[in-house]
Motif scaffolding. Structure first.
Motif, PDB file in Angstrom:
ATOM      1  N   UNK A 282     -56.594  11.671 -56.590  1.00 18.50           N
ATOM      2  CA  UNK A 282     -57.056  12.283 -55.350  1.00 18.50           C
ATOM      3  C   UNK A 282     -56.217  13.081 -54.949  1.00 18.50           C
ATOM      4  N   UNK A 283     -55.056  13.179 -55.308  1.00 15.93           N
ATOM      5  CA  UNK A 283     -53.695  14.163 -54.805  1.00 15.93           C
ATOM      6  C   UNK A 283     -54.020  15.412 -55.569  1.00 15.93           C
ATOM      7  N   UNK A 284     -54.968  15.441 -56.522  1.00 10.01           N
ATOM      8  CA  UNK A 284     -55.531  17.034 -56.980  1.00 10.01           C
ATOM      9  C   UNK A 284     -55.903  17.752 -56.154  1.00 10.01           C
ATOM     10  N   UNK A 285     -56.583  16.941 -55.083  1.00 18.71           N
ATOM     11  CA  UNK A 285     -57.324  17.759 -54.137  1.00 18.71           C
ATOM     12  C   UNK A 285     -56.582  19.022 -53.322  1.00 18.71           C
ATOM     13  N   UNK A 286     -57.188  19.840 -53.387  1.00 19.72           N
ATOM     14  CA  UNK A 286     -56.543  21.276 -52.866  1.00 19.72           C
ATOM     15  C   UNK A 286     -56.353  20.946 -51.268  1.00 19.72           C
ATOM     16  N   UNK A 287     -55.273  21.702 -50.488  1.00 20.56           N
ATOM     17  CA  UNK A 287     -54.857  21.144 -49.379  1.00 20.56           C
ATOM     18  C   UNK A 287     -55.867  21.686 -48.389  1.00 20.56           C
ATOM     19  N   UNK A 288     -56.433  21.118 -47.311  1.00 18.58           N
ATOM     20  CA  UNK A 288     -57.601  21.254 -46.364  1.00 18.58           C
ATOM     21  C   UNK A 288     -57.086  22.383 -45.470  1.00 18.58           C
ATOM     22  N   UNK A 289     -55.929  22.932 -45.639  1.00 17.68           N
ATOM     23  CA  UNK A 289     -55.694  24.258 -44.943  1.00 17.68           C
ATOM     24  C   UNK A 289     -56.041  25.455 -45.620  1.00 17.68           C
ATOM     25  N   UNK A 290     -56.245  25.285 -46.990  1.00 11.43           N
ATOM     26  CA  UNK A 290     -56.685  26.260 -47.839  1.00 11.43           C
ATOM     27  C   UNK A 290     -58.230  26.785 -47.199  1.00 11.43           C
ATOM     28  N   UNK A 291     -58.535  27.795 -47.828  1.00  7.87           N
ATOM     29  CA  UNK A 291     -59.928  28.272 -47.508  1.00  7.87           C
ATOM     30  C   UNK A 291     -61.018  27.204 -48.079  1.00  7.87           C
ATOM     31  N   UNK A 292     -62.054  26.893 -47.146  1.00  4.89           N
ATOM     32  CA  UNK A 292     -62.957  25.939 -47.669  1.00  4.89           C
ATOM     33  C   UNK A 292     -63.611  26.326 -49.140  1.00  4.89           C
ATOM     34  N   UNK A 293     -63.675  27.228 -49.484  1.00  3.66           N
ATOM     35  CA  UNK A 293     -64.218  27.736 -50.903  1.00  3.66           C
ATOM     36  C   UNK A 293     -63.350  27.183 -51.956  1.00  3.66           C
ATOM     37  N   UNK A 294     -61.919  26.860 -51.709  1.00  6.45           N
ATOM     38  CA  UNK A 294     -60.931  26.462 -52.604  1.00  6.45           C
ATOM     39  C   UNK A 294     -61.025  25.001 -52.984  1.00  6.45           C
ATOM     40  N   UNK A 295     -61.594  24.302 -51.933  1.00  5.37           N
ATOM     41  CA  UNK A 295     -61.234  22.879 -51.739  1.00  5.37           C
ATOM     42  C   UNK A 295     -61.804  22.221 -53.082  1.00  5.37           C
ATOM     43  N   UNK A 296     -62.501  22.743 -53.745  1.00  6.54           N
ATOM     44  CA  UNK A 296     -63.058  21.816 -55.159  1.00  6.54           C
ATOM     45  C   UNK A 296     -62.616  22.577 -56.387  1.00  6.54           C
ATOM     46  N   UNK A 297     -61.575  23.440 -56.455  1.00  6.35           N
ATOM     47  CA  UNK A 297     -60.924  24.081 -57.353  1.00  6.35           C
ATOM     48  C   UNK A 297     -60.213  22.934 -58.516  1.00  6.35           C
ATOM     49  N   UNK A 298     -59.757  22.133 -58.128  1.00  7.88           N
ATOM     50  CA  UNK A 298     -59.064  21.158 -58.952  1.00  7.88           C
ATOM     51  C   UNK A 298     -60.143  19.847 -59.080  1.00  7.88           C
ATOM     52  N   UNK A 299     -61.300  19.739 -59.003  1.00  8.99           N
ATOM     53  CA  UNK A 299     -61.832  18.610 -59.189  1.00  8.99           C
ATOM     54  C   UNK A 299     -61.744  18.453 -60.660  1.00  8.99           C
ATOM     55  N   UNK A 300     -61.865  19.338 -61.604  1.00 10.50           N
ATOM     56  CA  UNK A 300     -61.311  19.502 -62.850  1.00 10.50           C
ATOM     57  C   UNK A 300     -60.429  20.287 -63.431  1.00 10.50           C
ATOM     58  N   UNK A 301     -59.413  20.162 -64.258  1.00  7.34           N
ATOM     59  CA  UNK A 301     -58.562  20.928 -64.736  1.00  7.34           C
ATOM     60  C   UNK A 301     -58.013  20.734 -65.860  1.00  7.34           C
ATOM     61  N   UNK A 302     -57.623  21.667 -66.756  1.00 10.08           N
ATOM     62  CA  UNK A 302     -57.007  21.602 -68.128  1.00 10.08           C
ATOM     63  C   UNK A 302     -55.808  22.432 -68.131  1.00 10.08           C
ATOM     64  N   UNK A 303     -54.817  21.838 -68.172  1.00  9.65           N
ATOM     65  CA  UNK A 303     -53.256  22.325 -68.248  1.00  9.65           C
ATOM     66  C   UNK A 303     -53.171  23.208 -69.535  1.00  9.65           C
ATOM     67  N   UNK A 304     -52.760  24.553 -69.106  1.00  9.31           N
ATOM     68  CA  UNK A 304     -52.675  25.658 -70.300  1.00  9.31           C
ATOM     69  C   UNK A 304     -50.989  25.370 -70.542  1.00  9.31           C
ATOM     70  N   UNK A 305     -50.605  25.223 -71.411  1.00  5.31           N
ATOM     71  CA  UNK A 305     -49.195  24.920 -72.006  1.00  5.31           C
ATOM     72  C   UNK A 305     -48.319  25.986 -71.910  1.00  5.31           C
ATOM     73  N   UNK A 306     -47.984  26.564 -70.702  1.00  5.30           N
ATOM     74  CA  UNK A 306     -47.105  27.614 -70.303  1.00  5.30           C
ATOM     75  C   UNK A 306     -46.133  27.036 -69.445  1.00  5.30           C
ATOM     76  N   UNK A 307     -44.988  27.105 -69.992  1.00  5.55           N
ATOM     77  CA  UNK A 307     -43.624  26.834 -69.248  1.00  5.55           C
ATOM     78  C   UNK A 307     -43.860  25.434 -68.634  1.00  5.55           C
ATOM     79  N   UNK A 308     -44.519  24.452 -69.395  1.00  6.56           N
ATOM     80  CA  UNK A 308     -44.652  23.013 -68.974  1.00  6.56           C
ATOM     81  C   UNK A 308     -44.370  22.087 -70.078  1.00  6.56           C
ATOM     82  N   UNK A 309     -44.154  21.004 -69.913  1.00  2.00           N
ATOM     83  CA  UNK A 309     -44.070  19.936 -70.716  1.00  2.00           C
ATOM     84  C   UNK A 309     -45.342  19.211 -71.378  1.00  2.00           C
ATOM     85  N   UNK A 310     -45.608  19.565 -72.583  1.00  2.00           N
ATOM     86  CA  UNK A 310     -46.900  19.143 -73.003  1.00  2.00           C
ATOM     87  C   UNK A 310     -46.788  17.514 -73.294  1.00  2.00           C
ATOM     88  N   UNK A 311     -48.014  16.884 -73.002  1.00  2.00           N
ATOM     89  CA  UNK A 311     -48.002  15.746 -72.836  1.00  2.00           C
ATOM     90  C   UNK A 311     -47.919  14.890 -71.599  1.00  2.00           C
TER      91      UNK A 311
END
Length: 247
Positions: free
Chosen positions: A154-183
């Protein structure tokens, strides 16, 4: 935009702070804290039916970018930006059949609200040009049937102080391996190349306009990508404005 759960360590308060920072990375136009949303390293619209490309290279991708696609990769998500300073893009899923790349499906999408850059920096509101592996996924919603490691929280959920249009942005995400730890889960805040290089860049659900650095597509597109991308096929994303991809 990006976040995640999975292997969480440390106190709940510290975790909440890190998650908020990760979300802000891919925050929309109304987010108060800029941020970009990227993750560890690193084209043409079309119909919706499977179609043979008839060439051993990904369409619209020049020699330089083509050489960066791992030999083992048999799935490519190509993001063709409309222009260097444009936020609109076409996202195409390709699968390699023998020597040829077949177009599986394409969708309209968005990238950084200020366009693209080969030298992404945190907060520049541009998506990074390059070829990046796709290794981890997650979101607010339950795993739709992906073969990628999936972290539901549930912590993926966008903050509710963001515009409502953004609230479901992170219902599904796929990490793009830019400057991150794979895995690691998509919301892991570790930035191996330093905070100034940005991070937390994801493929995620679209809100109808440009992002802070991520690539966004419809819910249906995210569901198909999650169900299709297979670690055994070594999927990558090839992304940038059309001119940069052809270079």
């Amino acid at each position: 935009m990006q976040l995640g759960e999975g292997r969480r360590a440390g106190a709940a308060t510290a975790t909440a702070v890190l998650l908020c920072a990760a979300l802000a990375a891919c925050g929309g136009a109304r987010a108060e804290r800029g941020g970009d949303g990227m993750a560890g390293s690193g084209a043409q619209g079309g119909g919706h039916s499977v179609k043979a490309v008839g060439t051993p290279r990904v369409p619209g991708v020049g020699d330089r970018m083509q050489r960066r696609i791992p030999v083992a990769s048999r799935q490519v998500v190509a993001v063709y930006g409309d222009g260097k300073d444009a936020a609109q893009a076409t996202v195409v899923l390709y699968a390699k059949r023998g020597p040829n790349w077949e177009r599986v499906r394409s969708w309209p999408g968005h990238n950084g609200k200020k366009g693209w850059t080969a030298r992404h920096r945190a907060g520049d509101n541009r998506s990074p040009v390059g070829v990046f592996t796709l290794t981890d996924a997650g979101g607010v919603l339950a795993d739709p049937g992906t073969r990628l490691p999936y972290t539901r929280a549930d912590s993926f959920a966008a903050p509710r102080w963001w515009a409502k249009s953004h609230w479901h942005d992170f219902d599904y995400v796929i990490a793009i391996d830019y400057n991150r730890v794979k895995g690691a889960p998509p919301d892991d805040p570790t930035r191996p190349e330093g905070e100034e290089r940005g991070g937390g860049i994801w493929l995620h659900m679209d809100h109808g306009s440009g992002t802070s650095a991520c690539v966004s597509v419809s819910r249906g597109a995210m569901e198909q990508l999650l169900r299709t991308l297979d670690p055994d096929e070594h999927p990558v994303v090839v992304m940038g404005d059309r001119a940069a991809l052809k270079a």
